[in-house]
Motif scaffolding. Sequence first.
Motif, PDB file in Angstrom:
ATOM      1  N   GLU A 141       0.218   3.639 -17.401  1.00 42.31           N
ATOM      2  CA  GLU A 141      -0.479   4.070 -18.603  1.00 42.31           C
ATOM      3  C   GLU A 141      -0.975   5.509 -18.462  1.00 42.31           C
ATOM      4  O   GLU A 141      -0.943   6.287 -19.422  1.00 42.31           O
ATOM      5  CB  GLU A 141      -1.648   3.135 -18.893  1.00 42.31           C
ATOM      6  CG  GLU A 141      -2.564   3.583 -20.018  1.00 42.31           C
ATOM      7  CD  GLU A 141      -1.871   3.701 -21.362  1.00 42.31           C
ATOM      8  OE1 GLU A 141      -2.311   4.519 -22.180  1.00 42.31           O
ATOM      9  OE2 GLU A 141      -0.887   2.966 -21.595  1.00 42.31           O
ATOM     10  N   VAL A 142      -1.417   5.876 -17.268  1.00 43.95           N
ATOM     11  CA  VAL A 142      -1.840   7.259 -17.026  1.00 43.95           C
ATOM     12  C   VAL A 142      -0.666   8.210 -17.248  1.00 43.95           C
ATOM     13  O   VAL A 142      -0.806   9.253 -17.905  1.00 43.95           O
ATOM     14  CB  VAL A 142      -2.407   7.428 -15.605  1.00 43.95           C
ATOM     15  CG1 VAL A 142      -2.736   8.893 -15.325  1.00 43.95           C
ATOM     16  CG2 VAL A 142      -3.654   6.567 -15.409  1.00 43.95           C
ATOM     17  N   LEU A 240       6.456  -4.764 -18.506  1.00 41.86           N
ATOM     18  CA  LEU A 240       5.253  -4.217 -19.123  1.00 41.86           C
ATOM     19  C   LEU A 240       4.903  -4.968 -20.409  1.00 41.86           C
ATOM     20  O   LEU A 240       3.728  -5.241 -20.681  1.00 41.86           O
ATOM     21  CB  LEU A 240       5.438  -2.732 -19.414  1.00 41.86           C
ATOM     22  CG  LEU A 240       5.391  -1.812 -18.185  1.00 41.86           C
ATOM     23  CD1 LEU A 240       5.871  -0.406 -18.545  1.00 41.86           C
ATOM     24  CD2 LEU A 240       3.990  -1.762 -17.589  1.00 41.86           C
ATOM     25  N   LEU A 241       5.900  -5.317 -21.205  1.00 41.96           N
ATOM     26  CA  LEU A 241       5.648  -6.092 -22.419  1.00 41.96           C
ATOM     27  C   LEU A 241       5.014  -7.438 -22.086  1.00 41.96           C
ATOM     28  O   LEU A 241       4.139  -7.927 -22.808  1.00 41.96           O
ATOM     29  CB  LEU A 241       6.945  -6.294 -23.198  1.00 41.96           C
ATOM     30  CG  LEU A 241       7.565  -5.048 -23.834  1.00 41.96           C
ATOM     31  CD1 LEU A 241       8.938  -5.370 -24.392  1.00 41.96           C
ATOM     32  CD2 LEU A 241       6.657  -4.479 -24.924  1.00 41.96           C
ATOM     33  N   ALA A 242       5.452  -8.027 -20.966  1.00 37.74           N
ATOM     34  CA  ALA A 242       4.900  -9.316 -20.541  1.00 37.74           C
ATOM     35  C   ALA A 242       3.505  -9.182 -19.959  1.00 37.74           C
ATOM     36  O   ALA A 242       2.814 -10.195 -19.762  1.00 37.74           O
ATOM     37  CB  ALA A 242       5.833  -9.963 -19.515  1.00 37.74           C
ATOM     38  N   HIS A 243       3.078  -7.956 -19.689  1.00 37.26           N
ATOM     39  CA  HIS A 243       1.755  -7.726 -19.100  1.00 37.26           C
ATOM     40  C   HIS A 243       0.870  -6.902 -20.022  1.00 37.26           C
ATOM     41  O   HIS A 243       0.060  -6.084 -19.568  1.00 37.26           O
ATOM     42  CB  HIS A 243       1.904  -7.062 -17.732  1.00 37.26           C
ATOM     43  CG  HIS A 243       2.457  -7.990 -16.695  1.00 37.26           C
ATOM     44  ND1 HIS A 243       3.816  -8.213 -16.542  1.00 37.26           N
ATOM     45  CD2 HIS A 243       1.840  -8.778 -15.770  1.00 37.26           C
ATOM     46  CE1 HIS A 243       4.011  -9.080 -15.564  1.00 37.26           C
ATOM     47  NE2 HIS A 243       2.841  -9.429 -15.082  1.00 37.26           N
ATOM     48  N   GLY A 244       1.016  -7.121 -21.316  1.00 38.39           N
ATOM     49  CA  GLY A 244       0.050  -6.595 -22.274  1.00 38.39           C
ATOM     50  C   GLY A 244       0.420  -5.332 -23.020  1.00 38.39           C
ATOM     51  O   GLY A 244      -0.327  -4.903 -23.904  1.00 38.39           O
ATOM     52  N   TRP A 245       1.544  -4.708 -22.682  1.00 40.04           N
ATOM     53  CA  TRP A 245       1.944  -3.499 -23.401  1.00 40.04           C
ATOM     54  C   TRP A 245       2.621  -3.868 -24.719  1.00 40.04           C
ATOM     55  O   TRP A 245       3.265  -4.915 -24.838  1.00 40.04           O
ATOM     56  CB  TRP A 245       2.903  -2.664 -22.556  1.00 40.04           C
ATOM     57  CG  TRP A 245       2.239  -1.865 -21.484  1.00 40.04           C
ATOM     58  CD1 TRP A 245       1.203  -2.259 -20.691  1.00 40.04           C
ATOM     59  CD2 TRP A 245       2.576  -0.540 -21.073  1.00 40.04           C
ATOM     60  NE1 TRP A 245       0.872  -1.260 -19.808  1.00 40.04           N
ATOM     61  CE2 TRP A 245       1.703  -0.193 -20.017  1.00 40.04           C
ATOM     62  CE3 TRP A 245       3.528   0.380 -21.488  1.00 40.04           C
ATOM     63  CZ2 TRP A 245       1.758   1.041 -19.384  1.00 40.04           C
ATOM     64  CZ3 TRP A 245       3.595   1.609 -20.846  1.00 40.04           C
ATOM     65  CH2 TRP A 245       2.715   1.944 -19.813  1.00 40.04           C
ATOM     66  N   PRO A 247       5.521  -2.628 -27.731  1.00 43.90           N
ATOM     67  CA  PRO A 247       6.741  -1.809 -27.747  1.00 43.90           C
ATOM     68  C   PRO A 247       6.440  -0.318 -27.922  1.00 43.90           C
ATOM     69  O   PRO A 247       7.135   0.520 -27.334  1.00 43.90           O
ATOM     70  CB  PRO A 247       7.517  -2.374 -28.939  1.00 43.90           C
ATOM     71  CG  PRO A 247       7.080  -3.799 -29.025  1.00 43.90           C
ATOM     72  CD  PRO A 247       5.616  -3.773 -28.655  1.00 43.90           C
ATOM     73  N   ALA A 248       5.411   0.004 -28.706  1.00 42.90           N
ATOM     74  CA  ALA A 248       5.045   1.410 -28.888  1.00 42.90           C
ATOM     75  C   ALA A 248       4.538   2.021 -27.586  1.00 42.90           C
ATOM     76  O   ALA A 248       4.803   3.201 -27.296  1.00 42.90           O
ATOM     77  CB  ALA A 248       3.981   1.540 -29.986  1.00 42.90           C
ATOM     78  N   ASP A 249       3.806   1.238 -26.780  1.00 42.89           N
ATOM     79  CA  ASP A 249       3.324   1.731 -25.485  1.00 42.89           C
ATOM     80  C   ASP A 249       4.491   2.060 -24.568  1.00 42.89           C
ATOM     81  O   ASP A 249       4.502   3.098 -23.890  1.00 42.89           O
ATOM     82  CB  ASP A 249       2.444   0.674 -24.809  1.00 42.89           C
ATOM     83  CG  ASP A 249       1.143   0.418 -25.546  1.00 42.89           C
ATOM     84  OD1 ASP A 249       0.636   1.336 -26.213  1.00 42.89           O
ATOM     85  OD2 ASP A 249       0.636  -0.724 -25.456  1.00 42.89           O
TER      86      ASP A 249
END
Length: 259
Positions: A141-142, A240-245, A247-249
């Motif tokens: 995320e950083v 990442l999608l499976a861990h809270g992100w 698609p835009a992230d």
Amino acid sequence: MTDRWIELDGLVNMRDLGGLPTRDGGTVATGRLIRSDNLQDLSDADVTRLVDELGVTDIVDLRTDTELHLEGPGPLRRVEALTHHHHSLIEEQRASESVGDVGRRALPWRDDDPVRDASFWASHYLRYLAKRPESVAAALEVVAGAEGAVVVHCAAGKDRTGTVVAMALDVAGVPHDEIVADYVLTAERLERIIGRLMPRESYGEALAKQKLEDQLPRAESIEAILAAVHEGWGGAAGWLLAHGWSPADVERLRTRLTR
């Protein structure tokens, strides 16, 4: 790929991920993601180059709280323009641990470990994803949100750093063989890396009991984590999608890393 090395007085394993090709014919942008060994020994000139010439705005430190305490603040902590992010990939110190225990876990090596082959290291990398997914996601995320270059580092810049960088490059669409080639490039500097860590309180005791070849970055180690992430989630983006992100992230990270 060796022209991606960033030569500074106070470290030996820093390189820009810029220039790596992507599957769609693009490249990873220079000045977005930099991987490194620890930043404790930077000279004033090193600091100036990182901030003023290379445009570093954020530091992602993957070491444990105990490592940070034992090693103390590095020179970059004095730079007000930088933002520091701490996301450990290893469980924190237990009350009964000695300094030597910390070093063995942080690197991570123990006296009773089996042969340190490619599968040994792969199991550690997969454990980072299984046990510290919030730290891996936060580190990425950083990278996605930084205004300038992000330096991701641990102690040697090989294992914890290698895991986060591999995930980032996979999201960016870098072919697996290129991700593997970047990972094993650390072998060119391994002896110098270990030489830097040996005198340090956090790592010297553990390193003194190991052979250099035990720490060699082997292609099979990083190949295993890439394969596992693709088999389980369709790739790092799916993880990442499976861990809270959202698609835009994911797209923000991909766009940030590529031209």
